[in-house]
Design a protein around this motif. Structure first.
Motif, PDB file in Angstrom:
ATOM      1  N   SER A   7     -33.552   7.665  10.939  1.00  0.00           N
ATOM      2  CA  SER A   7     -34.912   8.372  10.655  1.00  0.00           C
ATOM      3  C   SER A   7     -35.151   8.244   9.131  1.00  0.00           C
ATOM      4  O   SER A   7     -34.360   8.240   8.289  1.00  0.00           O
ATOM      5  N   ILE A   8     -36.394   8.384   8.806  1.00  0.00           N
ATOM      6  CA  ILE A   8     -36.898   8.699   7.412  1.00  0.00           C
ATOM      7  C   ILE A   8     -37.825   9.914   7.603  1.00  0.00           C
ATOM      8  O   ILE A   8     -38.951  10.028   8.083  1.00  0.00           O
ATOM      9  N   GLY A   9     -37.201  10.929   6.652  1.00  0.00           N
ATOM     10  CA  GLY A   9     -37.885  12.243   6.970  1.00  0.00           C
ATOM     11  C   GLY A   9     -39.131  12.421   6.091  1.00  0.00           C
ATOM     12  O   GLY A   9     -39.721  11.381   5.479  1.00  0.00           O
ATOM     13  N   LYS A  10     -39.730  13.610   6.319  1.00  0.00           N
ATOM     14  CA  LYS A  10     -41.125  13.880   5.624  1.00  0.00           C
ATOM     15  C   LYS A  10     -41.200  13.523   4.476  1.00  0.00           C
ATOM     16  O   LYS A  10     -42.384  13.059   3.619  1.00  0.00           O
ATOM     17  N   SER A  11     -40.226  14.075   3.695  1.00  0.00           N
ATOM     18  CA  SER A  11     -40.466  13.971   1.737  1.00  0.00           C
ATOM     19  C   SER A  11     -40.142  12.694   1.513  1.00  0.00           C
ATOM     20  O   SER A  11     -40.114  12.394   0.078  1.00  0.00           O
ATOM     21  N   ILE A  12     -39.393  11.474   2.504  1.00  0.00           N
ATOM     22  CA  ILE A  12     -39.103  10.375   1.784  1.00  0.00           C
ATOM     23  C   ILE A  12     -40.675   9.242   1.508  1.00  0.00           C
ATOM     24  O   ILE A  12     -41.132   9.194   2.521  1.00  0.00           O
ATOM     25  N   ILE A  13     -40.374   8.634   0.567  1.00  0.00           N
ATOM     26  CA  ILE A  13     -41.493   7.624   0.405  1.00  0.00           C
ATOM     27  C   ILE A  13     -40.703   6.390  -0.180  1.00  0.00           C
ATOM     28  O   ILE A  13     -39.771   6.237  -0.881  1.00  0.00           O
ATOM     29  N   ILE A  14     -40.920   5.450   0.517  1.00  0.00           N
ATOM     30  CA  ILE A  14     -40.381   4.009   0.504  1.00  0.00           C
ATOM     31  C   ILE A  14     -41.457   3.038  -0.063  1.00  0.00           C
ATOM     32  O   ILE A  14     -42.531   2.888   0.761  1.00  0.00           O
ATOM     33  N   ASN A  15     -41.205   2.368  -1.130  1.00  0.00           N
ATOM     34  CA  ASN A  15     -41.962   1.367  -1.383  1.00  0.00           C
ATOM     35  C   ASN A  15     -41.622  -0.016  -1.336  1.00  0.00           C
ATOM     36  O   ASN A  15     -40.467  -0.061  -2.169  1.00  0.00           O
ATOM     37  N   ASP A  23     -33.052   1.365  15.887  1.00  0.00           N
ATOM     38  CA  ASP A  23     -34.458   1.884  16.051  1.00  0.00           C
ATOM     39  C   ASP A  23     -34.545   2.737  14.907  1.00  0.00           C
ATOM     40  O   ASP A  23     -33.680   3.435  14.366  1.00  0.00           O
ATOM     41  N   LEU A  24     -35.810   3.074  14.592  1.00  0.00           N
ATOM     42  CA  LEU A  24     -36.130   3.867  13.256  1.00  0.00           C
ATOM     43  C   LEU A  24     -37.232   4.907  13.664  1.00  0.00           C
ATOM     44  O   LEU A  24     -38.389   4.530  14.393  1.00  0.00           O
ATOM     45  N   THR A  25     -37.198   6.186  13.403  1.00  0.00           N
ATOM     46  CA  THR A  25     -38.309   7.061  13.325  1.00  0.00           C
ATOM     47  C   THR A  25     -38.676   7.347  11.772  1.00  0.00           C
ATOM     48  O   THR A  25     -37.961   7.641  11.047  1.00  0.00           O
ATOM     49  N   ILE A  26     -40.173   7.195  11.609  1.00  0.00           N
ATOM     50  CA  ILE A  26     -40.524   7.341  10.244  1.00  0.00           C
ATOM     51  C   ILE A  26     -41.327   8.718  10.378  1.00  0.00           C
ATOM     52  O   ILE A  26     -42.590   8.564  11.042  1.00  0.00           O
ATOM     53  N   GLU A  27     -41.017   9.817   9.753  1.00  0.00           N
ATOM     54  CA  GLU A  27     -41.925  10.799   9.495  1.00  0.00           C
ATOM     55  C   GLU A  27     -42.374  10.901   7.934  1.00  0.00           C
ATOM     56  O   GLU A  27     -43.146  11.648   7.779  1.00  0.00           O
ATOM     57  N   GLY A  28     -41.807  10.064   7.108  1.00  0.00           N
ATOM     58  CA  GLY A  28     -42.302  10.074   5.656  1.00  0.00           C
ATOM     59  C   GLY A  28     -43.447   9.101   5.557  1.00  0.00           C
ATOM     60  O   GLY A  28     -44.157   8.728   6.454  1.00  0.00           O
ATOM     61  N   ARG A  29     -43.308   8.447   4.286  1.00  0.00           N
ATOM     62  CA  ARG A  29     -44.281   7.316   3.935  1.00  0.00           C
ATOM     63  C   ARG A  29     -43.782   5.975   3.560  1.00  0.00           C
ATOM     64  O   ARG A  29     -42.503   6.139   2.781  1.00  0.00           O
ATOM     65  N   VAL A  30     -44.333   5.023   3.818  1.00  0.00           N
ATOM     66  CA  VAL A  30     -43.481   3.614   3.853  1.00  0.00           C
ATOM     67  C   VAL A  30     -44.988   2.662   3.638  1.00  0.00           C
ATOM     68  O   VAL A  30     -45.928   2.702   4.065  1.00  0.00           O
ATOM     69  N   ASP A  31     -44.622   2.232   2.127  1.00  0.00           N
ATOM     70  CA  ASP A  31     -45.897   1.205   1.773  1.00  0.00           C
ATOM     71  C   ASP A  31     -45.138   0.045   1.503  1.00  0.00           C
ATOM     72  O   ASP A  31     -44.298  -0.247   0.925  1.00  0.00           O
ATOM     73  N   GLY A  32     -45.584  -1.241   2.266  1.00  0.00           N
ATOM     74  CA  GLY A  32     -44.873  -2.568   2.111  1.00  0.00           C
ATOM     75  C   GLY A  32     -45.030  -3.379   3.271  1.00  0.00           C
ATOM     76  O   GLY A  32     -45.859  -3.636   4.257  1.00  0.00           O
ATOM     77  N   VAL A  43     -43.561   5.638  14.475  1.00  0.00           N
ATOM     78  CA  VAL A  43     -44.185   6.159  13.281  1.00  0.00           C
ATOM     79  C   VAL A  43     -44.605   7.690  14.001  1.00  0.00           C
ATOM     80  O   VAL A  43     -45.327   7.939  14.800  1.00  0.00           O
ATOM     81  N   GLY A  44     -43.540   8.786  13.399  1.00  0.00           N
ATOM     82  CA  GLY A  44     -44.061  10.027  13.885  1.00  0.00           C
ATOM     83  C   GLY A  44     -45.234  10.725  13.499  1.00  0.00           C
ATOM     84  O   GLY A  44     -45.928  10.092  12.647  1.00  0.00           O
ATOM     85  N   SER A  45     -45.494  11.991  14.140  1.00  0.00           N
ATOM     86  CA  SER A  45     -46.749  12.327  13.837  1.00  0.00           C
ATOM     87  C   SER A  45     -47.191  12.833  12.017  1.00  0.00           C
ATOM     88  O   SER A  45     -48.041  13.095  11.681  1.00  0.00           O
ATOM     89  N   ASN A  46     -46.097  13.047  11.289  1.00  0.00           N
ATOM     90  CA  ASN A  46     -46.069  13.320   9.988  1.00  0.00           C
ATOM     91  C   ASN A  46     -46.207  11.621   9.241  1.00  0.00           C
ATOM     92  O   ASN A  46     -46.476  11.824   8.016  1.00  0.00           O
ATOM     93  N   GLY A  47     -45.817  10.725   9.887  1.00  0.00           N
ATOM     94  CA  GLY A  47     -45.513   9.394   9.183  1.00  0.00           C
ATOM     95  C   GLY A  47     -46.800   8.902   8.767  1.00  0.00           C
ATOM     96  O   GLY A  47     -47.881   8.949   9.357  1.00  0.00           O
ATOM     97  N   ARG A  48     -46.825   8.332   7.764  1.00  0.00           N
ATOM     98  CA  ARG A  48     -48.042   7.648   6.996  1.00  0.00           C
ATOM     99  C   ARG A  48     -47.583   6.201   6.456  1.00  0.00           C
ATOM    100  O   ARG A  48     -46.738   5.959   5.471  1.00  0.00           O
TER     101      ARG A  48
END
Length: 144
Positions: A7-15, A23-32, A43-48
């Protein structure tokens, strides 16, 4: 056998590019770009997400901007939002969700139909005499 889910937590940002073999749960932000060919990103409810996503199945509860490509299914839940094109054999869009884009549900095992690809089958009965077309009379063809 129980597989761990990353999982990628709410405060994590990946560019950049994200790939993996689980399998992966994304609650943070991923650009790319996200590529999990044989697995399921959620993509969790907090995922962007602002990315092109390729996976076996994709579940969206948060926000996705970018094209989704799944070999099995794309599932947009009631809290989910997708702005982009979807290519998958099965697509579920829940009541209350947001979707803007196009959907291509072409199955992988079916050949894509091209425009103008029809060929006239050869006639089994060959005529020895050439066919003559009726001549137009006053711009109209007559029936014989």
């Amino acid at each position: 056998m129980h597989e761990e889910m990353a999982s990628i937590g709410k405060s994590i940002i990946i560019n950049g590019e994200l790939s993996g073999s689980e399998d992966l749960t994304i609650e943070g932000r991923v650009d790319g770009k996200i590529e999990l060919k044989d697995h399921i990103p959620t993509v969790g409810s907090n995922g962007r997400i602002k990315a092109q996503v390729s996976a076996k199945a994709i579940v969206v509860l948060g926000q996705v901007t970018g094209n989704l490509n799944a070999t099995e299914k794309v599932d947009i839940k009631d809290t989910g939002s997708v702005e982009g094109d979807i290519v998958a054999p099965r697509v579920a869009i829940a009541d209350g969700s947001h979707f803007k884009g196009s959907i291509d549900m072409q199955k992988k095992d079916q050949p894509e139909k091209g425009v103008g690809s029809f060929t006239k089958p050869e006639s089994k009965h060959e005529s020895k005499s050439p066919k003559t077309e009726p001549a137009p009379v006053n711009g109209e063809f007559i029936r014989v």
